[in-house]
Design a protein around this motif. Structure first.
Motif, mmCIF file in Angstrom:
data_model
loop_
_atom_site.group_PDB
_atom_site.id
_atom_site.type_symbol
_atom_site.label_atom_id
_atom_site.label_comp_id
_atom_site.label_asym_id
_atom_site.label_seq_id
_atom_site.Cartn_x
_atom_site.Cartn_y
_atom_site.Cartn_z
ATOM 1 N N ARG A 25 0.832 -1.207 0.000
ATOM 2 C CA ARG A 25 0.000 0.000 0.000
ATOM 3 C C ARG A 25 0.863 1.252 0.000
ATOM 4 O O ARG A 25 0.582 2.221 -0.721
ATOM 5 C CB ARG A 25 -0.928 0.001 1.222
ATOM 6 N N ASN A 26 1.943 1.256 0.779
ATOM 7 C CA ASN A 26 2.832 2.414 0.803
ATOM 8 C C ASN A 26 3.471 2.645 -0.560
ATOM 9 O O ASN A 26 3.656 3.789 -0.992
ATOM 10 C CB ASN A 26 3.911 2.219 1.869
ATOM 11 N N ALA A 27 3.814 1.550 -1.251
ATOM 12 C CA ALA A 27 4.403 1.687 -2.579
ATOM 13 C C ALA A 27 3.401 2.265 -3.568
ATOM 14 O O ALA A 27 3.756 3.069 -4.443
ATOM 15 C CB ALA A 27 4.912 0.325 -3.064
ATOM 16 N N LEU A 28 2.144 1.862 -3.434
ATOM 17 C CA LEU A 28 1.115 2.367 -4.341
ATOM 18 C C LEU A 28 0.796 3.837 -4.095
ATOM 19 O O LEU A 28 0.402 4.555 -5.014
ATOM 20 C CB LEU A 28 -0.161 1.535 -4.188
ATOM 21 N N THR A 29 0.910 4.271 -2.850
ATOM 22 C CA THR A 29 0.500 5.637 -2.500
ATOM 23 C C THR A 29 1.676 6.593 -2.358
ATOM 24 O O THR A 29 1.466 7.772 -2.077
ATOM 25 C CB THR A 29 -0.299 5.637 -1.184
ATOM 26 N N GLU A 30 2.904 6.092 -2.531
ATOM 27 C CA GLU A 30 4.062 6.976 -2.405
ATOM 28 C C GLU A 30 3.947 8.147 -3.369
ATOM 29 O O GLU A 30 4.215 9.293 -3.025
ATOM 30 C CB GLU A 30 5.344 6.187 -2.666
ATOM 31 N N ASP A 31 3.594 7.867 -4.599
ATOM 32 C CA ASP A 31 3.203 8.904 -5.557
ATOM 33 C C ASP A 31 1.862 8.472 -6.123
ATOM 34 O O ASP A 31 1.796 7.564 -6.952
ATOM 35 C CB ASP A 31 4.220 9.045 -6.676
ATOM 36 N N PRO A 32 0.753 9.059 -5.666
ATOM 37 C CA PRO A 32 -0.574 8.539 -6.020
ATOM 38 C C PRO A 32 -0.996 8.815 -7.449
ATOM 39 O O PRO A 32 -2.037 8.323 -7.895
ATOM 40 C CB PRO A 32 -1.496 9.261 -5.042
ATOM 41 N N GLY A 33 -0.206 9.594 -8.193
ATOM 42 C CA GLY A 33 -0.619 9.950 -9.549
ATOM 43 C C GLY A 33 -0.884 8.768 -10.438
ATOM 44 O O GLY A 33 -1.804 8.785 -11.266
ATOM 45 N N GLN A 34 -0.075 7.704 -10.299
ATOM 46 C CA GLN A 34 -0.271 6.512 -11.137
ATOM 47 C C GLN A 34 -1.632 5.885 -10.870
ATOM 48 O O GLN A 34 -2.361 5.527 -11.798
ATOM 49 C CB GLN A 34 0.836 5.499 -10.850
ATOM 50 N N PHE A 35 -1.984 5.728 -9.610
ATOM 51 C CA PHE A 35 -3.284 5.157 -9.269
ATOM 52 C C PHE A 35 -4.416 6.054 -9.746
ATOM 53 O O PHE A 35 -5.412 5.574 -10.308
ATOM 54 C CB PHE A 35 -3.386 4.931 -7.764
ATOM 55 N N VAL A 36 -4.295 7.354 -9.542
ATOM 56 C CA VAL A 36 -5.357 8.281 -9.941
ATOM 57 C C VAL A 36 -5.537 8.242 -11.457
ATOM 58 O O VAL A 36 -6.664 8.274 -11.967
ATOM 59 C CB VAL A 36 -5.045 9.704 -9.457
ATOM 60 N N GLN A 37 -4.428 8.149 -12.193
ATOM 61 C CA GLN A 37 -4.539 8.076 -13.646
ATOM 62 C C GLN A 37 -5.219 6.782 -14.080
ATOM 63 O O GLN A 37 -6.037 6.777 -15.005
ATOM 64 C CB GLN A 37 -3.158 8.160 -14.294
ATOM 65 N N ALA A 38 -4.912 5.679 -13.404
ATOM 66 C CA ALA A 38 -5.566 4.411 -13.736
ATOM 67 C C ALA A 38 -7.063 4.495 -13.474
ATOM 68 O O ALA A 38 -7.883 4.072 -14.313
ATOM 69 C CB ALA A 38 -4.946 3.279 -12.924
ATOM 70 N N LEU A 39 -7.452 5.021 -12.318
ATOM 71 C CA LEU A 39 -8.866 5.179 -11.992
ATOM 72 C C LEU A 39 -9.554 6.093 -12.998
ATOM 73 O O LEU A 39 -10.667 5.809 -13.473
ATOM 74 C CB LEU A 39 -9.008 5.736 -10.578
ATOM 75 N N THR A 40 -8.894 7.204 -13.343
ATOM 76 C CA THR A 40 -9.467 8.149 -14.301
ATOM 77 C C THR A 40 -9.664 7.494 -15.659
ATOM 78 O O THR A 40 -10.704 7.682 -16.311
ATOM 79 C CB THR A 40 -8.574 9.390 -14.428
ATOM 80 N N GLY A 41 -8.688 6.703 -16.089
ATOM 81 C CA GLY A 41 -8.828 6.011 -17.359
ATOM 82 C C GLY A 41 -10.008 5.064 -17.364
ATOM 83 O O GLY A 41 -10.773 4.988 -18.348
ATOM 84 N N LYS A 42 -10.199 4.328 -16.272
ATOM 85 C CA LYS A 42 -11.350 3.431 -16.179
ATOM 86 C C LYS A 42 -12.657 4.226 -16.218
ATOM 87 O O LYS A 42 -13.639 3.826 -16.863
ATOM 88 C CB LYS A 42 -11.284 2.617 -14.885
ATOM 89 N N LEU A 43 -12.682 5.351 -15.519
ATOM 90 C CA LEU A 43 -13.894 6.168 -15.471
ATOM 91 C C LEU A 43 -14.189 6.799 -16.823
ATOM 92 O O LEU A 43 -15.361 6.954 -17.196
ATOM 93 C CB LEU A 43 -13.754 7.242 -14.391
#
Length: 812
Positions: free
Chosen positions: A727-745
């Protein structure tokens, strides 16, 4: 611990740093050496790995060939290039190169102008059909039962490309329209039909949501009664299967119980069973006595008015004390005594139908007028059907639209009177392609060349916005604004987005988008092996679903929350059953409530039972499924499918020394060709291996007896040894996760898969949302205001609606 998983979404930062001295192309050129050092050995004209060669590639090619370089960016972000096992760039070299590529691609897209893509013909899927009918008529539709299944693409079932209609499908839509129209108008002469409802309740000592407080067990349904009349109810009261004759000295009839039937929460029937006399009767007369007891709850004849009514059957609760009888599970509270159970409910009727005496919610929406004379029938019918057609077609209707509808009205009224005509007119509306499809009104403006983009009409913008946020068509207010051309006003449009996000119908962003994104429906297809997971039952399955719904709702529909909380929120929602499963003390009862989590392993999505179950097999965990799910759903970098012929079965071989799943996966990774993907996937999933296939925490694998080892090295560098590290690795820079979520949306919002030309818009939405701390509302606004959402591009060859219809309807 230095962990590197997500590449910062930093294209803007690269441009700002070099803006005064370098162009985007020059920034790419300054970092081009990484490509030569780490990629050219495989991607050349001889080896031609992935059918890609960089032999003649130049920095200037990036801006000119986004269709080539956007997939390169995605591979680099997912650390699928350079592949594990080889020489890797040091430090942030990959990060800098990706940022430079994105900056160049974004700058080029801005200079060229938007290319918005297009969706020509978009059929309603089953969810949208059901919500549209509910909004239009107030009729609850079981779309899964009456309509053919939808095909999913890119994880969503609203992608227009796969929503085809064959002649067989068309027959089902016409049959559905007939059933819905009859139900909406009502049939005062309806003949008796039989409906059976069953329950999958496992713990029959507990209260069932929707039934009155002070009851246990039971079933509650919303049933449609087509006409006033007498209906016959039968409650299926029984013992634990196979224990009907267990009556003396202990058994399901040991104590007296009272069962009740309710209509709209009011008791209308009550009877008793159990006690000393019943025990003796069963002991003496055996199964005939059991049948006599059960028959007390059959053939309950009651008058009921037409319309929807909530019907419930339950036992009055005797005690909340836990029993130690029949201890089949070692979970406190799960030793269920042998008590009478309600297994289902049957409703038959109407008998002696006497018309429809009072208003129903569907008739109230339909009959905005009612004729008193024959001369008033036609004008009233035109008024009713024109209003319904406008709402169903989601636009003003024309004389041509109404000619067909009123023709059906005339046909129906000749044989069945005014209401029969309205029913036939409504059937015509619900069968029309104007209802079943979203079709571009008017077509593109004249004078545009292929590839040009243009703003869609206000009407179509209203459609897109409503189906995006509500999974249904626009309401009266949004439709009126569109008809008056007011959605072009940015402030009016922004106000509508805010209003619609605050409307209860926006729950579809949770139950439709969120559930599909996270694969929640998959859970219903998984039946964990009862020998390995005896603690799993249907109550737990329902609890998993309710937990993920409440958790998603707490983030996606809360203006103060960041979508990063989906990964890191230190709370969840549990009832007693789920709290026991997670080891959370002090929770009693079936009501779900928010609890703060002391155990950080349970924070966010990675600790949720639903996520852990849908990424496992019925008999074991799967680091590969979990890792691939993380890459696709949380990082937006889905791995490639395994090559044909590759052995993917990790089931233990009988007679072999037991090996852990980790050991079996290491055999896969020993092959360099397999390690290219598994070296990226496996460490992500292995970090979650302390959770078993139903989300229980464990330290030893049950089948192998080997201690769980969740440690691994991420492809981007750094080690993980627990869900917390991941979880810390995923949230260290959250931009990657946010971009993935945005792409799905974006895929969900547009109803089409994301293409390379959409990525600059996606990255802009993410950058803009950063100012609000990545709130979901900001991402939604960014999508709704983006060029792909508000515009459409002219294709190389314009395909007419008639041509598309003909092609799709002849694919059977």
């Amino acid at each position: 611990m230095n962990q590197r998983l997500a590449i910062p979404v930093g294209a803007a930062a690269v441009l700002l740093a070099a803006a005064c001295t370098q162009s985007p192309e020059e920034v790419v050129a300054s970092r081009w050496g990484m490509l030569d050092r780490y990629c050219a050995d495989c991607h050349n004209s001889i080896d031609y790995a992935g059918e890609l060669s960089f032999d003649d590639a130049l920095p200037a090619d990036v801006a000119a060939n986004p269709e080539l370089w956007e997939p390169v960016v995605r591979k680099l972000r997912g650390h699928l290039m350079p592949p594990p096992g080889g020489t890797h760039p040091a430090g942030g070299e990959v990060d800098d190169f990706v940022a430079a590529l994105e900056a160049s691609l974004d700058a080029s897209a801005e200079s060229r102008g938007a290319y918005a893509g297009r969706v020509v013909l978009h059929r309603l899927n089953r969810t949208e059909y059901a919500t549209a009918v509910e909004d239009l008529l107030g009729v609850s539709v079981d779309a899964d039962r009456i309509l053919p299944p939808d095909i999913a693409s890119d994880g969503f079932d609203n992608v227009a490309e796969v929503l085809r209609v064959t002649p067989t499908y068309l027959d089902q839509y016409i049959a559905a329209a007939r059933d819905v129209s009859l139900q909406a108008v009502g049939d005062g002469r309806a003949s008796a039909v039989r409906t059976v409802y069953t329950t999958d309740v496992e713990n029959h000592t507990r209260h069932v949501d929707g039934l009155p407080l002070g009851t246990r067990d039971g079933v509650v349904v919303e049933h449609y009664f087509p006409a006033d009349g007498e209906y016959v109810f039968s409650i299926d009261v029984n013992a634990e299967p196979g224990a009907e004759l267990r009556a003396y000295p202990q058994g399901w009839l040991e104590f007296e119980h009272r069962a009740i039937l309710t209509i709209d929460a009011s008791p209308v029937f009550e009877n008793r069973l159990g006690g000393e006399a019943e025990l003796r009767s069963v002991d003496q007369d055996q199964i005939s006595a059991v049948n006599a007891i059960r028959s007390r709850f059959h053939d309950i004849r009651l008058p009921v008015s037409a319309g929807y009514h909530q019907i419930g059957a339950a036992f009055l609760a005797r005690s909340f004390a836990e029993s130690d009888y029949l201890l089949e599970s070692f979970i406190p509270g799960e030793g269920i005594p042998d008590v009478p159970r309600i297994l289902g409910l049957e409703i038959v009727g109407p008998y002696g139908a006497s018309g429809i005496s009072g208003p129903t919610r569907s008739r109230e929406r339909i009959f905005i007028c009612y004729p008193e004379t024959a001369e008033q029938e036609r004008p009233c019918a035109e008024r009713i059907l024109t209003r319904l057609a406008r709402l169903a077609f989601r636009r003003p209707v024309t004389d041509a639209d109404m000619a067909s509808v009123l023709g059906f009205y005339e046909s129906g009224s000749e044989t069945d009177g005014f209401e029969g005509g309205i029913q036939m007119g409504l059937l015509a509306i619900l069968s029309s392609t104007n209802f079943l499809y979203r079709i571009e009104p008017g077509g593109p403006p004249e004078g545009l060349a292929p590839g040009d983009s243009y703003a869609i009409s206000d009407l179509e913008l209203a459609w897109r916005l409503a189906f995006f946020l509500w999974s249904t068509g626009p309401d009266e207010r949004l439709l009126a604004l569109a008809e008056n051309g007011r959605l072009g006003d940015r402030q009016v449009y922004a106000n509508e987005i805010e209003r619609m996000l605050g409307d209860p119908r926006s729950i579809s962003l949770v139950t439709n988008f969120g559930f599909q994104w996270l694969g929640v429906p998959i859970m219903d297809t998984i039946d964990p092996d009862p020998r390995l997971y005896p603690n799993f039952d249907e109550d737990l399955r329902r609890a998993f679903r309710r937990e993920i719904e409440l958790f998603l709702d707490s983030v996606l529909r809360d203006a103060e929350s960041s979508v990063v909380d989906l990964l890191a929120a230190p709370y969840t929602f549990v009832n007693e059953r789920l709290a026991r499963h997670y080891g959370i003390p002090g929770v009693r009862g079936d009501r779900f409530r928010r609890v703060e989590l002391d155990d950080p392993n349970r924070w966010g999505l990675l600790g949720k039972g639903n996520v852990l179950m849908v990424t496992s097999y019925p008999d074991r965990t799967s680091p590969v499924l979990r890792g691939a799910w993380i890459m696709d759903s949380l990082l937006g970098t889905p791995p490639a499918s395994p090559p044909p012929g590759v052995e993917t079965n990790l089931t233990p071989v009988p007679g072999d020394v037991p090996k852990s799943v980790r050991q079996r996966l290491e055999l896969h990774r020993s092959e360099p060709s397999c390690n290219h993907c598994h070296g990226v996937i496996d460490p992500l999933g292995q970090a979650l291996d302390n959770y078993n296939a139903i989300g229980e925490w464990r330290r030893i694998e049950r089948d192998s007896g080997v201690a769980v080892d969740p440690s691994g090295e991420l492809a981007g560098g750094g080690e993980v040894r627990s869900p917390i590290d991941l979880r810390n690795a995923l949230t260290e820079d959250p931009g990657q996760f946010v971009q993935a979520l945005t792409g799905k949306l974006v895929t969900y919002a547009l109803g089409r898969r994301i293409e390379y030309y959409d990525m600059p818009a996606v990255r802009r939405i993410v950058r803009d949302a950063a100012a609000s701390g990545y709130s979901f509302a900001a991402i939604v606004r960014g999508i709704a205001e983006s060029a792909p959402f508000r515009m459409r591009s002219v294709p190389e060859r314009e395909v007419s609606v008639a041509e598309v219809r003909s092609r799709t309807e002849n694919e059977d």
